[in-house]
Every structure is written in C-alpha cells, then in structure tokens.
Scaffold this active site. Structure first.
Site, PDB file in Angstrom:
ATOM      1  N   GLY A  79      -0.343   6.577  -5.005  1.00 52.45           N
ATOM      2  CA  GLY A  79      -1.047   5.405  -4.495  1.00 52.45           C
ATOM      3  C   GLY A  79      -1.909   4.696  -5.519  1.00 52.45           C
ATOM      4  N   GLY A 121      -5.533  13.937  -5.783  1.00 53.80           N
ATOM      5  CA  GLY A 121      -4.388  13.076  -5.496  1.00 53.80           C
ATOM      6  C   GLY A 121      -3.767  12.563  -6.774  1.00 53.80           C
ATOM      7  CE1 TYR A 178      -9.903  -0.539   5.453  1.00 56.88           C
ATOM      8  CE2 TYR A 178      -8.985   0.251   3.371  1.00 56.88           C
ATOM      9  CZ  TYR A 178      -8.843  -0.458   4.554  1.00 56.88           C
ATOM     10  OH  TYR A 178      -7.646  -1.072   4.851  1.00 56.88           O
ATOM     11  CG  ASN A 233      -0.923  15.555  -6.071  1.00 58.83           C
ATOM     12  OD1 ASN A 233      -1.532  14.907  -5.230  1.00 58.83           O
ATOM     13  ND2 ASN A 233       0.398  15.630  -6.086  1.00 58.83           N
ATOM     14  NE  ARG A 234      -2.932  18.789   0.514  1.00 57.80           N
ATOM     15  CZ  ARG A 234      -3.749  19.705   1.012  1.00 57.80           C
ATOM     16  NH1 ARG A 234      -3.503  20.984   0.835  1.00 57.80           N
ATOM     17  NH2 ARG A 234      -4.823  19.345   1.683  1.00 57.80           N
ATOM     18  CE  LYS A 294      -1.572   0.689  -3.316  1.00 58.49           C
ATOM     19  NZ  LYS A 294      -2.987   0.709  -3.648  1.00 58.49           N
ATOM     20  CB  THR A 339      -1.010  -0.045   1.181  1.00 56.93           C
ATOM     21  OG1 THR A 339      -1.940   1.017   1.021  1.00 56.93           O
ATOM     22  CG2 THR A 339      -0.341   0.032   2.537  1.00 56.93           C
TER      23      THR A 339
END
Length: 274
Positions: free
Chosen positions: A131, A128, A221, A152-153, A68, A64
């Site tokens: 990931g 984002g 989640y 994205n930042r 990745k 994760t």
C-alpha cells in the site's frame, strides 16, 4: 449543459474510504459539475478501468490498497514520484495519455510537519510492506531519518521492498528487515497495515516494555483511534492517526484534476469525524 464529470476511488476493501465525502464537498464548494464515488474492484478489472479513463467515461481516479502497484502496467506515464516508489494513487488523463501520480508522499510529509515531531536521525519501525509503505519510505528518506526497519507478516515482501530501494539508492543502506513480532529499539513506529480498520482488530504486539516518549503513527483514519494508537497513548507516547495525511493527499489529487487548490478548514474535520 456540461456533462457531469465522474471521479472514483477504487480498492478492495473500499467501504471504509471517506474520499467521496471529502471530494464531493470540494466539488460543491468550487462549483464543479462532478460527482465522486467509490468502487470495489478485483485485479482482473484494472485494465478495463483504466480504459474507461482513456475513453473519458471516468474523469479521474484515486487508487487505494491493494492496487497501487498493480495498476501501473496499464498506465501510459508515471511522474518521478510514482516511478521512484512504484506506487500510484491518482490518475489523470492528459492529452490522451493516462498519467499516474503519487500524492501519498506530499500527504505524509505535510501531516508530519504539523505534528512538530523532528524525524532527523530518528529510527523508524514500519509495520507492513504494501500500500502506502513505499511512499512513506520515500518521504522518510527526504526527512533525513537515520534508520528504517520494515516488519511484515510475509517477510519476503519486506525484503523485496528493501531491495527495490537499495537499487534506487545504491549508496544507502538505511533499510533493514526485522521479523514480525520483533520490536527493536525505535523512536517512531508506523502502522501501515490494514489491521485496525475493524474496531476489534489488534496487531498482537507487546509494547509494554518500550520506553515512553515514542511516536506512534497510524495511516488508518477511520476509525480515528485504532487499538494500536490506544496502546501507544496508554503507555505515554505521542500518537497521530492518518486523517491529516488523507486530507493532504486528497487535496493534492483535487489540485491535479481541477487545477484548483481546495480549502482545508474546520468544516472538513467535522465532516470526517461524523
């Protein structure tokens, strides 16, 4: 007696992961002599970690954030999905070679199918660029979306991801990059950042001027309702968290390692909601 097979999920951070609860449930249910745990690693640990899989000290692994992509140089072979996304979340040892799989794509596709939301010709804003985002883009393209906007930042990271997909699909230009904080017209908005893993975190984006009837999706989640989803719901939009995606990608990993399709039942939902 057969040796206990050891499986791991690695990441940084890793405390939030419920993978052990799910995988250990399936191991027990299928009478497999194994144990699944989670471990926080640093970038410098990745090479040694893959060597432990090669030496059969570890039977299989999930990867994760933020590893990745970073784990790929240490893996022998990639599936077409992993190669197409530059992203690996599952590793298997096969005939002495480590193989990198991407089960995030199938996890996202199956989860979206259950929402009954039609993504064809839709405009999607993704927050984002790391990931799971490459896998989401891959899946969205297969679903026939009209336009994908990345925010994205660190804008450069979003630009690099856009360029990567442009090379892979030279005839398509459905991906654009927007500045962080900008909210262009969209049908679907996906939070694929880690903002929300801690309950008090917010994205600091103003959704108040957005028309109702949008679809807010969060890959997180745990917790099951982030501030991002709360904001979407309060404004009258459809919302969905990443639980089903997590379950389906986990089930696919289990199938890869054990050649068994695990049962997805109500017991699992209760297990993850505790």
């Amino acid at each position: 007696m057969n040796k206990i097979k050891k499986f791991l999920v690695i990441g940084n951070p890793i405390n939030h992961s419920l993978s052990p609860e799910l995988q250990n449930y399936w191991l027990k249910k299928n009478n497999i002599n194994g144990i699944y745990d989670k471990q926080r690693l640093e970038f410098d640990d990745l090479k040694d970690f893959v060597l432990k899989i090669k030496s059969k000290e570890i039977a299989g692994a999930n990867i994760t954030v933020p590893f990745k992509k970073e784990i790929i140089p240490f893996i022998d072979k990639l599936t077409p999905e992993s190669e197409g996304t530059d992203s690996v979340n599952t590793i298997l040892l096969n005939k002495g070679e480590t193989v990198g799989y991407n089960t995030d794509i199938i996890g996202f596709e199956k989860a979206i199918k259950e929402t009954n939301y039609n993504f064809v010709k839709k405009k999607v804003l993704i927050l984002g660029a790391g990931g799971v985002v490459p896998s989401i883009i891959f899946a969205l393209q297969r679903m026939g979306v009209k336009h994908i906007m990345l925010s994205n930042r660190t804008k450069l990271k979003a630009e690099e991801l856009k360029d990567y997909y442009k090379k892979k699909n030279s005839n398509e230009n459905i991906i654009t990059v927007v500045d962080w904080g900008e909210l262009p017209n969209f049908d679907v908005i996906i939070n694929a950042t880690s903002v929300g893993l801690k309950r008090d975190q917010t994205l600091n984006l103003d959704f108040s001027k957005i028309e109702k009837g949008k679809f807010f999706y969060d890959v997180i989640y745990n917790p099951k309702e982030t501030n991002f989803l709360k904001a979407g719901k309060q404004l009258g939009n459809q919302t969905e968290n990443g639980k089903k995606m997590f379950i389906y990608q986990s089930a696919e990993s289990f199938r890869i390692w054990h050649k068994i399709k695990p049962e997805i039942n109500e017991e699992i939902n209760k297990l993850l909601d505790q």
